[in-house]
Motif scaffolding. Structure first.
Motif, PDB file in Angstrom:
ATOM      1  N   THR A   1       1.121  -1.029  -0.101  1.00  0.00           N
ATOM      2  CA  THR A   1      -0.043   0.206   0.106  1.00  0.00           C
ATOM      3  C   THR A   1       0.595   1.268  -0.112  1.00  0.00           C
ATOM      4  N   GLY A   2       1.675   1.227   0.841  1.00  0.00           N
ATOM      5  CA  GLY A   2       2.622   2.796   0.489  1.00  0.00           C
ATOM      6  C   GLY A   2       3.665   2.861  -0.541  1.00  0.00           C
ATOM      7  N   PHE A   3       3.766   1.263  -1.078  1.00  0.00           N
ATOM      8  CA  PHE A   3       4.535   1.227  -2.985  1.00  0.00           C
ATOM      9  C   PHE A   3       3.451   1.683  -3.803  1.00  0.00           C
ATOM     10  N   ALA A   4       2.389   1.632  -3.603  1.00  0.00           N
ATOM     11  CA  ALA A   4       1.091   2.135  -4.501  1.00  0.00           C
ATOM     12  C   ALA A   4       0.765   3.453  -4.103  1.00  0.00           C
ATOM     13  N   THR A   5       0.781   3.575  -2.800  1.00  0.00           N
ATOM     14  CA  THR A   5       0.463   5.270  -2.378  1.00  0.00           C
ATOM     15  C   THR A   5       1.327   6.249  -3.314  1.00  0.00           C
ATOM     16  N   GLY A   6       2.723   5.456  -2.498  1.00  0.00           N
ATOM     17  CA  GLY A   6       3.631   6.906  -3.058  1.00  0.00           C
ATOM     18  C   GLY A   6       3.211   7.142  -4.655  1.00  0.00           C
ATOM     19  N   ARG A   7       3.253   6.333  -5.167  1.00  0.00           N
ATOM     20  CA  ARG A   7       3.234   6.058  -6.971  1.00  0.00           C
ATOM     21  C   ARG A   7       2.311   7.667  -7.446  1.00  0.00           C
ATOM     22  N   TYR A   8       1.164   6.677  -6.790  1.00  0.00           N
ATOM     23  CA  TYR A   8      -0.301   7.676  -7.180  1.00  0.00           C
ATOM     24  C   TYR A   8      -0.329   8.794  -7.016  1.00  0.00           C
TER      25      TYR A   8
END
Length: 584
Positions: free
Chosen positions: A573-580
């Motif tokens: 979730t950190g990975f996906a949200t940082g990118r988003y």
């Protein structure tokens, strides 16, 4: 005007606050109210009702006056909201937990820094968000309360997308929803399902560059008739995720992130109705402002170290040992003061215990702290047993978490039963690639010897118990009588297949989960992990990931069917949200 007796509402709400164990500031205020004259008490209680209905539900559905007061106010007209000082706008008294009182706005800063993205917290989810945002071309500033980056856990799960069918991915999302009492956000779970392989491959590679090699563990879980293939990074052999996290912390700083250590987030910076930054307080008590042009990502973890928050949002955790004191909900409070709301209580708790190094979760005879049988042992998973043992914590006034400890009495031919039960039972004799070791169990050649050895172990471990040899032997004999009668479990109704004799020589396996290690529910978020306000509207500029976010789970207890799901979810979730957020 309300048709309800306002004084009655607040008295009931105060009683509920007391019953949930809030003995700090909230209890002090309640005691202060009780100590006054009847006239003064009624005056304060009446004035306290000037909190609006919207405020009552604003912080996770149980704000200032508790559920009783909120329900009773259903027919009342909206009132004034809380002022920033925590009192209601007309100056009357606020009744409720201290952490819901919004402090005065911080306006003076010794330093101001500007970034595209600001991340609060440098654990698994925060480091992942930082890396992903940097990789997407954003500048990143990070507030970290500790002097180093800090993670937890030994195992992180991902779905192997090359082996798992589309139907199986959807079945896994549905399975997690089922295990979460259908309270999980399917969009969040699907983000994990489809992004976890990439996110965890990055983590493993980045950690390995610093010498922390994962020992992979591949396994299959059947979800709704479909095989889901999981790949997990495991670090049981190498200081858990922490060693790799230190390497990754150095790496993201080399990539350009600025981490402000020993500077916890104490407030969020709101500008023109938008969360536009995070305010940290350094070890000198000075305030530092990190502005965020695109968004703030709350990755500060849970609140397991804050007793008042714990007993408020997760009252069934009362009396358990709070394993981590530095995760004290500071970031969550800052988000709530900015308008975010918590997921509805009671929150999903992760409860573990100590004993044999590897879980032994099979439905044999369980004996409580008195040497008595106390349940249908068909529910044998460690993480769920708090629902059966919390009454024993009450027996010791919630002051000794070892009162939740018990023993599982196991025959020597347990392996035969495991093979017979595996196809239809929710049992476990391993943790990743680590299998049980009967040499670590307590053994007795006779029932009396077993009982004596159990008592010696409990004494050595300083358990809160009153075992006697007579009580233990009597309980085992009673169980064997039920088995021999062949008429089913007349005491607790356990499944017939599980009713097998326990004859000496036999084992006793220490059980009982008494450590609460984490809460895996946090701020209520949408599919993109953007925080929601009391009206379920996205809060511009504010996101949350990992244990600071939700609802990914939703049940009272953390489901342990997918090993490593919690840490895998945090990283992903950190990975996906940082990118988003970097792409906004």
């Amino acid at each position: 005007m309300c048709v309800f007796d306002r004084a009655f509402i607040v008295r009931r709400a105060a009683r509920e606050l007391h019953q949930t164990g809030q003995h700090d500031a909230a209890s002090a205020r309640i005691k202060g109210v009780r100590s006054q004259s009847q006239e003064g008490r009624e005056s304060i209680m009446g004035n306290a009702m000037n909190v609006s209905r919207r405020d009552l539900f604003k912080f996770g559905g149980m704000a200032a006056l508790g559920v009783a007061g909120a329900s009773a106010l259903a027919g009342c007209a909206p009132q004034q909201k809380m002022a920033e000082t925590g009192a209601v706008a007309d100056g009357s008294t606020y009744v409720g937990p201290s952490f819901l009182q919004k402090p005065a706005e911080i306006t003076e800063f010794v330093e101001t820094h500007e970034y595209d993205v600001v991340v609060v917290g440098a654990g698994e989810s925060g480091l992942s968000a930082t890396h992903a945002a940097l990789e997407a071309g954003a500048s990143v500033g990070v507030l970290q309360s500790l002097s180093i980056v800090q993670t937890a856990g030994n195992m992180a799960a991902s779905i192997d997308l090359a082996k798992t069918s589309e139907a199986a991915i959807k079945a896994c999302v549905s399975f997690i929803s089922y295990k979460s009492d259908y309270r999980s956000n399917a969009g969040q779970v699907e983000t994990w399902a489809r992004t976890s392989q990439e996110a965890l491959a990055w983590w493993a590679e980045a950690a390995a560059k610093g010498g922390s090699e994962s020992q992979p563990y591949d396994y299959v879980v059947n979800c709704n008739g479909h095989d889901v293939f999981f790949h997990a990074n495991t670090y049981f052999h190498d200081e858990g995720h922490q060693k790799g996290a230190l390497v990754i912390g150095d790496a993201v700083q080399e990539e350009g992130a600025e981490i402000f250590f020993e500077t916890p987030c104490v407030q969020l910076y709101v500008e023109d109705g938008r969360v536009a930054g995070a305010i940290g307080e350094n070890k000198n008590g000075e305030h530092v402002l990190l502005k965020a042009a695109k968004g703030v990502i709350m990755a500060a973890g849970d609140y397991v170290g804050d007793t008042e928050m714990l007993y408020y949002y997760t009252p069934d955790a009362k009396g358990l040992h709070q394993a981590v004191d530095f995760r004290n909900g500071t970031g969550l409070k800052a988000a709530m003061w900015a308008g975010a709301q918590m997921c509805p209580a009671s929150h999903t708790k992760m409860v573990h215990g100590e004993g044999p190094k590897v879980r032994f979760e099979m439905p044999y005879l369980f004996l409580d702290r008195h040497g008595k049988r106390f349940m249908d042992e068909g529910c044998c998973r460690m993480g769920y047993l708090n629902e059966y043992t919390n009454k024993y914590l009450a027996e010791v006034d919630f002051e000794d978490s070892t009162a939740a400890k018990f023993f599982s009495i196991v025959p020597t031919n347990w392996q035969e039963h495991y093979d017979a039960w595996e196809s239809f039972s929710d049992i476990s004799i391993h943790n990743a690639y680590r299998n049980v070791d009967p040499e670590a169990w307590i053994k007795g050649e006779t029932l009396e010897e077993l009982a004596a050895n159990m008592i010696a172990y409990a004494d050595e471990q300083e358990w809160a118990h009153d075992y006697t040899v007579e009580a233990i032997v009597e309980s085992i004999n009673r169980y064997n009588e039920l088995v021999a009668a062949g008429e089913g479990d007349a005491d607790f109704g356990k499944r017939d297949e599980y009713m097998v004799p326990i004859e000496a020589p036999c084992y006793a396996v220490p059980r009982g989960a008494n450590n609460i290690d984490a809460l895996v529910d946090g701020l209520w978020c949408d599919d993109h992990f953007q925080c929601l306000d009391a009206d379920m509207k996205p809060i511009e500029g504010l996101f949350a990931v990992g244990n600071a976010s939700g609802p990914f789970f939703g049940n009272s207890n953390y489901p342990m069917d997918i090993e490593g799901l919690s840490v895998g979810r945090a990283i992903t979730t950190g990975f996906a949200t940082g990118r988003y957020v970097a792409g906004l």
